[in-house]
Scaffold this active site. Sequence first.
Site, PDB file in Angstrom:
ATOM      1  N   HIS A 155      71.068  44.067  75.641  1.00 53.25           N
ATOM      2  CA  HIS A 155      70.158  43.095  75.038  1.00 53.25           C
ATOM      3  C   HIS A 155      69.833  41.946  75.994  1.00 53.25           C
ATOM      4  O   HIS A 155      68.830  41.258  75.809  1.00 53.25           O
ATOM      5  CB  HIS A 155      70.721  42.566  73.715  1.00 53.25           C
ATOM      6  CG  HIS A 155      71.836  41.590  73.830  1.00 53.25           C
ATOM      7  ND1 HIS A 155      73.160  41.930  73.689  1.00 53.25           N
ATOM      8  CD2 HIS A 155      71.828  40.241  74.055  1.00 53.25           C
ATOM      9  CE1 HIS A 155      73.912  40.851  73.805  1.00 53.25           C
ATOM     10  NE2 HIS A 155      73.138  39.819  74.045  1.00 53.25           N
ATOM     11  N   ASP A 185      75.075  48.789  73.760  1.00 52.87           N
ATOM     12  CA  ASP A 185      74.708  47.465  74.266  1.00 52.87           C
ATOM     13  C   ASP A 185      75.277  47.218  75.669  1.00 52.87           C
ATOM     14  O   ASP A 185      75.795  46.141  75.963  1.00 52.87           O
ATOM     15  CB  ASP A 185      75.169  46.367  73.315  1.00 52.87           C
ATOM     16  CG  ASP A 185      74.506  45.020  73.613  1.00 52.87           C
ATOM     17  OD1 ASP A 185      73.400  45.024  74.183  1.00 52.87           O
ATOM     18  OD2 ASP A 185      75.097  43.970  73.296  1.00 52.87           O
ATOM     19  N   SER A 267      76.912  36.528  76.840  1.00 51.11           N
ATOM     20  CA  SER A 267      76.775  37.974  76.694  1.00 51.11           C
ATOM     21  C   SER A 267      76.732  38.662  78.047  1.00 51.11           C
ATOM     22  O   SER A 267      75.963  38.272  78.939  1.00 51.11           O
ATOM     23  CB  SER A 267      75.505  38.313  75.916  1.00 51.11           C
ATOM     24  OG  SER A 267      75.592  37.849  74.597  1.00 51.11           O
TER      25      SER A 267
END
Length: 453
Positions: A155, A185, A267
């Site tokens: 993402h 992901d 992230s």
Amino acid sequence: MSLFDDDFYSTRVSRRARSSSDTEDRRFLTRPRRSSRSWSQVRIAAASSLISAAAVVLLFGLFTGGFDRGSGPLADARPAVATVQTTDPLEKTVEAAGKVRPAVVSIINEQSLAVLQGEAPEEAAGEEELTQAALGSGVIFEKVKGKVHIITNAHVVADAAALKAVLSTGEVREATLIGADTITDLAVLEIDAAGIDTVAEIGDSQELRAGQVVMAIGNPLGLSDSLTMGIVSKTERVIPVSLAQDGVYDWEQEVIQVDASINQGNSGGPLIDLNGRVMGINSMKVSDFGVEGVGFAIPTNEAMPIVQSLLDYGKVKRPYLGVYTMDVEQYLAQQEAANLESGGHEPEDEGTAGEDEGAYEADGSAPEADLQLPQEVDKGVIVLEAVGPAADAGLEFNDVIVKLDKQTIGSTLDLRKYLYESKAIGDSLDVTYYRDGERKTLTLELREKAEGE
């Protein structure tokens, strides 16, 4: 009275001892000898000295803890550590962070300014102006043939027109996307290796224990080279995931739950142990109102096979059925809401789940009002579009899949999990479904997804 109320430690001379002494004096009255009084004073002085010394040693041990009480009545008062701490206990965290930080990079996702302002991608195809659309983190895990490879989240790099990696020194380098996998992901990037000497060590995430201290390194809120610390709350947590970000949970992810702060921009960064080994890839957090300290990282033991597949093929090879679906349960809930609405207009479609791409966007088709399902059938997946193997085998719009082989299928999540965890490319698959109220079964062969499907 002495320190201890016990004759063994007493300085008093008993009556029996004095009587015995008088008898001996009478028996040997004529023998020349030292004075009894003088000898008694010497003994008393010596005994007093010994007792005083013993008392000092005992009291010193009681107050300093440097004395082993063994299993006596004071044994429970023994301090946990009797040795002197010679180093800073937090030095371990400093060393672990210093070992990994040079291998942590910030990821910049650049996209067309026109697209971000709402223009269609085809209309903005000629636009050259790019702007920063997203920020994330990554960790360098290998150096091969003049290039280094970076793990990050899918993402973080989604929809990027260009990608850049910012090293811990502040140097910015162009990055190339090797491959990304939206299901897990994860993504892998490549940059030039010149001047890069530090590569992070990948650890065994199965060694993690609840309560173990871990640290997250990354680029939270654009604050590059930032470090947070916490503990492992749970080593294996399975959480539902909405791949299309539409509120429909269509996948489950096994993650490490931690209470270390993981904010936007973290992230893709590493979760490390106190030996400086990467034990997970920071992925998400729970950000609901009133929730604090609930973050998640993808375990390295789950991540590295995906990373290797991305390096080898640029993608993760999975068996492909070729259906875009909506859950029957979701459809029935929408129908019930429509019946309760005044004015008779239908509620907006709240999202549909495709087998691979997420939300179904082909033409916005929704199931017909009457699926003609038996009353006992209230779970399954509705086929909104069939392509590839599913279309070749004869599945059609509005078919309702209720079984794959002998496995009951109640949702798109069930369908994905059975396909990806129990089947392989080239396997045959029995599909049980309802069409116009009639139960049917067909058999197809699963294959790899082709380009454009």
